[in-house]
Scaffold this active site. Structure first.
Site, PDB file in Angstrom:
ATOM      1  N   LEU A  46       0.864  -1.174   0.000  1.00  0.00           N
ATOM      2  CA  LEU A  46       0.000   0.000   0.000  1.00  0.00           C
ATOM      3  C   LEU A  46       0.900   1.224   0.000  1.00  0.00           C
ATOM      4  O   LEU A  46       1.814   1.321   0.818  1.00  0.00           O
ATOM      5  CB  LEU A  46      -0.894   0.026   1.244  1.00  0.00           C
ATOM      6  N   ASP A  47       0.644   2.166  -0.916  1.00  0.00           N
ATOM      7  CA  ASP A  47       1.429   3.395  -0.957  1.00  0.00           C
ATOM      8  C   ASP A  47       1.270   4.176   0.349  1.00  0.00           C
ATOM      9  O   ASP A  47       0.268   4.019   1.054  1.00  0.00           O
ATOM     10  CB  ASP A  47       0.968   4.278  -2.119  1.00  0.00           C
ATOM     11  N   PRO A  48       2.230   5.061   0.662  1.00  0.00           N
ATOM     12  CA  PRO A  48       2.072   5.927   1.836  1.00  0.00           C
ATOM     13  C   PRO A  48       0.766   6.726   1.810  1.00  0.00           C
ATOM     14  O   PRO A  48       0.181   7.009   2.857  1.00  0.00           O
ATOM     15  CB  PRO A  48       3.294   6.851   1.752  1.00  0.00           C
ATOM     16  N   ALA A  50      -2.026   5.655   0.871  1.00  0.00           N
ATOM     17  CA  ALA A  50      -3.158   4.759   1.135  1.00  0.00           C
ATOM     18  C   ALA A  50      -3.123   4.223   2.560  1.00  0.00           C
ATOM     19  O   ALA A  50      -2.062   3.983   3.132  1.00  0.00           O
ATOM     20  CB  ALA A  50      -3.147   3.604   0.144  1.00  0.00           C
TER      21      ALA A  50
END
Length: 302
Positions: A46-48, A50
């Site tokens: 998960l991206d930062p 998200a």
């Protein structure tokens, strides 16, 4: 004098609610430190930008983490219409702007057109590798790398809210789906452009946020309380069929040998248990009809 922290051979699956602002790997390292775990791995980045569900496998559960990595997932996404950015999300610089004249019925029609098997071009700001280097590293250097479209499946899209400029949608999709790219493609289809304003993962396979815990909650727990929130190792593969083995068959299987069970006819992998209910690992029926061990627990064979 510095002392090394003793690592624990702890096994299980943690349902983590990852916060905004940190990477999946940073969250993993925090969890690994709190549990003093010798081995840990997450099940899909998960991206930062998200937040949301990030199942983390500890110890022997890491042997089955790829099943969660390959599983379907669902997300709640906030999409801003009328502008595109360099990164496809709110963290990038605005590249284009356009007036938004979209009606809700037009938006809903486009969303339904996106459901099914589609091709997505992975974004430059992603962790995919090109010649051993992440695409986002090239992007930060201003280098554009050609990317081939990849097949993904959008199982469903539900429009949750629309105010004329932004909308929220819940997307159920296959592994490898980039919601940022989906948002951009929707904006392109609408003719006004779009970028991702926020993202929260709701589910991974059969797991959801209902029993997920935050890093802050873990930090406030005692070691016993932290251990108590772990799911069993086989929770990661609970959708697989179950086969129970008698004591002799279990013994020989744990030595790596094929065993027989009358009347068995199962296609694909299945979970193996002892008569006492102990999880042994995964097996598969061979063309000869025997059960072959495919992935066994370390403790089960000790």
């Amino acid at each position: 004098m510095q002392f090394k922290r003793v690592k624990r051979n702890i096994d299980g699956v943690l349902l983590l609610d990852k916060p905004l602002g940190i990477s999946s790997n940073q969250a993993l390292q925090m969890v690994k430190r709190l549990y003093q775990a010798a081995k840990a791995g997450h099940t899909g980045s998960l991206d930062p930008l998200a937040s949301g569900l990030l199942p983390i496998c500890l110890g022997e559960a890491t042997k089955f983490s790829h099943f969660l990595l390959d599983a379907d997932k669902s997300y709640r996404a906030l999409v801003t219409l009328g502008s595109t950015t360099t990164t496809g999300d709110v963290e990038g610089e605005i590249m284009t702007q356009a007036p938004v004249t979209v009606t809700q019925s037009e938006l809903e029609a486009i969303l339904q057109d996106m459901v099914g098997d589609i091709l997505q071009v992975p974004p430059m700001y992603s962790a995919l590798k090109h010649e051993g280097k992440a695409l986002y590293a090239y992007a930060r250097e201003g280098v554009e790398i050609p990317r081939k479209p990849r097949p993904v499946t959008i199982h469903a899209i539900a429009l949750e809210r629309f105010d004329g400029k932004q909308f929220e949608m819940v997307v159920s999709c296959s592994k490898g789906t980039y919601i940022r790219t989906l948002a951009e493609d929707i904006g392109s289809r609408l003719g006004c452009g779009a970028h991702l304003g926020g993202l929260r993962r709701l589910t991974t396979a059969h797991f959801n946020l209902k029993n997920a815990v935050t890093i802050e909650q873990l930090d406030q727990m005692s070691q016993a309380e932290r251990d108590a929130v772990l799911l069993q190792v086989d929770a990661a593969i609970e959708d697989f069929p179950i086969v129970t083995l008698d004591a002799d068959s279990a013994f020989y299987l744990l030595q790596g040998q094929e065993v027989w069970k009358s009347g068995l006819s199962i296609s694909g992998l299945f979970r193996l248990y002892s008569e006492q209910g102990a999880f042994l690992g995964l097996g598969e029926q061979t063309s000869r009809g025997s059960i072959a061990p495919r992935r066994l627990l370390r403790q089960a064979g000790e």
